[in-house]
Enzyme design. Sequence first.
Site, mmCIF file in Angstrom:
data_model
loop_
_atom_site.group_PDB
_atom_site.id
_atom_site.type_symbol
_atom_site.label_atom_id
_atom_site.label_comp_id
_atom_site.label_asym_id
_atom_site.label_seq_id
_atom_site.Cartn_x
_atom_site.Cartn_y
_atom_site.Cartn_z
ATOM 1 N N GLU A 138 0.826 -1.212 0.000
ATOM 2 C CA GLU A 138 0.000 0.000 0.000
ATOM 3 C C GLU A 138 0.862 1.266 0.000
ATOM 4 O O GLU A 138 0.535 2.240 -0.649
ATOM 5 C CB GLU A 138 -0.965 0.017 1.197
ATOM 6 C CG GLU A 138 -2.177 -0.886 1.014
ATOM 7 C CD GLU A 138 -2.996 -0.552 -0.224
ATOM 8 O OE1 GLU A 138 -3.072 0.628 -0.587
ATOM 9 O OE2 GLU A 138 -3.534 -1.482 -0.842
ATOM 10 N N TYR A 143 -6.573 6.982 3.788
ATOM 11 C CA TYR A 143 -6.839 5.950 2.782
ATOM 12 C C TYR A 143 -6.048 4.680 3.079
ATOM 13 O O TYR A 143 -6.584 3.572 3.119
ATOM 14 C CB TYR A 143 -6.502 6.440 1.355
ATOM 15 C CG TYR A 143 -6.394 5.267 0.420
ATOM 16 C CD1 TYR A 143 -7.541 4.616 -0.016
ATOM 17 C CD2 TYR A 143 -5.150 4.749 0.041
ATOM 18 C CE1 TYR A 143 -7.458 3.485 -0.815
ATOM 19 C CE2 TYR A 143 -5.059 3.616 -0.752
ATOM 20 C CZ TYR A 143 -6.218 3.000 -1.180
ATOM 21 O OH TYR A 143 -6.142 1.874 -1.946
ATOM 22 N N ASP A 152 -9.506 6.293 -2.421
ATOM 23 C CA ASP A 152 -8.373 6.926 -3.096
ATOM 24 C C ASP A 152 -8.833 7.400 -4.475
ATOM 25 O O ASP A 152 -10.035 7.353 -4.781
ATOM 26 C CB ASP A 152 -7.186 5.949 -3.205
ATOM 27 C CG ASP A 152 -7.418 4.891 -4.249
ATOM 28 O OD1 ASP A 152 -8.597 4.677 -4.631
ATOM 29 O OD2 ASP A 152 -6.444 4.269 -4.707
#
Length: 321
Positions: free
Chosen positions: A33, A112, A130
């Site tokens: 991520e 996010y 996002d």
Amino acid sequence: MFSEKLLTWFDKHQRSLPWRLSSPNPYYTWLSEIMLQQTTVATVIPYFHAFITKWPTLQDLALASLDDVLVAWQGLGYYSRARNLHKAAPLLVKRFPVTPAELVKFPGIGPYTAAAIASIAFNQKAAAVDGNVIRVLSRYFAIPTTNPITEVTNALTPCLPEGRYGDFTQSLMELGALICRPKAPACSLCPLQQDCKAHALQMVEDFPVKSPKIKLPTRYTRAFILRREDGALLLRKRPSKGLLGGMMEVPTTPWEDSPFESRGERIRHTFTHFHLEVDVCPGSDPSEFQGIWVHPKDLHTYPLPTLMKKILKATLALSEK
Ligand code: SF4
């Protein structure tokens, strides 16, 4: 209905990705991520492999030096992500929180990313919003506002499917990447087409509504190339805080707003918020700068941002002419 259709499609069409495991590994989820912020999946895959080969576990990464992390990160850009990764790893080793509210307190983890990690790694109920998700939802609901984070979060929350929060987050990301792409979305293959408002209005590319373009300012600096007789170049380390913090550079003057007369080769580089024009000239006195001498063949072992690689490439090409 929305989430059912999406999950059925995801179960059939999801890509096999190195961090997407049947039993999620929070280290992989977090690392991927962070890497995926501002970067595409195709670019991230080799970096992700390199990281987990060098540091197979979070414990291993927690013991890594910042320089090693920056070198492994070279070319991915937005280096504050690498510095935050290095800062967060020892903290996460002590305790890896599972909720977005706690995750967001760790370096480099924004709302996010926190929601994405919590839902994917721990199947927590969280809406991860996002740019991809904004694109899909602002089209699906034909949301007429620019940057509709709140509207999208509010629209998404009632759709979160009990028990499959992680799959839901990934299915939206996947739909945004494969089908509801920024340009020429593949609506005919989309599981949401039937109820998609933008599609019904034949206005898919008009969403999300764009904010007016801001012209980026230009800043200016002079870079000094100092070479020893054996060809070694003088490099120095940038301060650990700020843009390109902790990375190596050829010495530069402070980056200023007003242009100055060119003395050497001009190089232009664009950062997120400004362009930088660099006047690359030969330096005369190494004692003016605190630095180290690095032979060109060893440059790859130092963390060099793309800007410096551009400068050095032009310099080395000139000196070989
Ligand atoms: S129908 Fe088209 S615009 Fe609507 S969500 Fe699907 S791909 Fe996106």
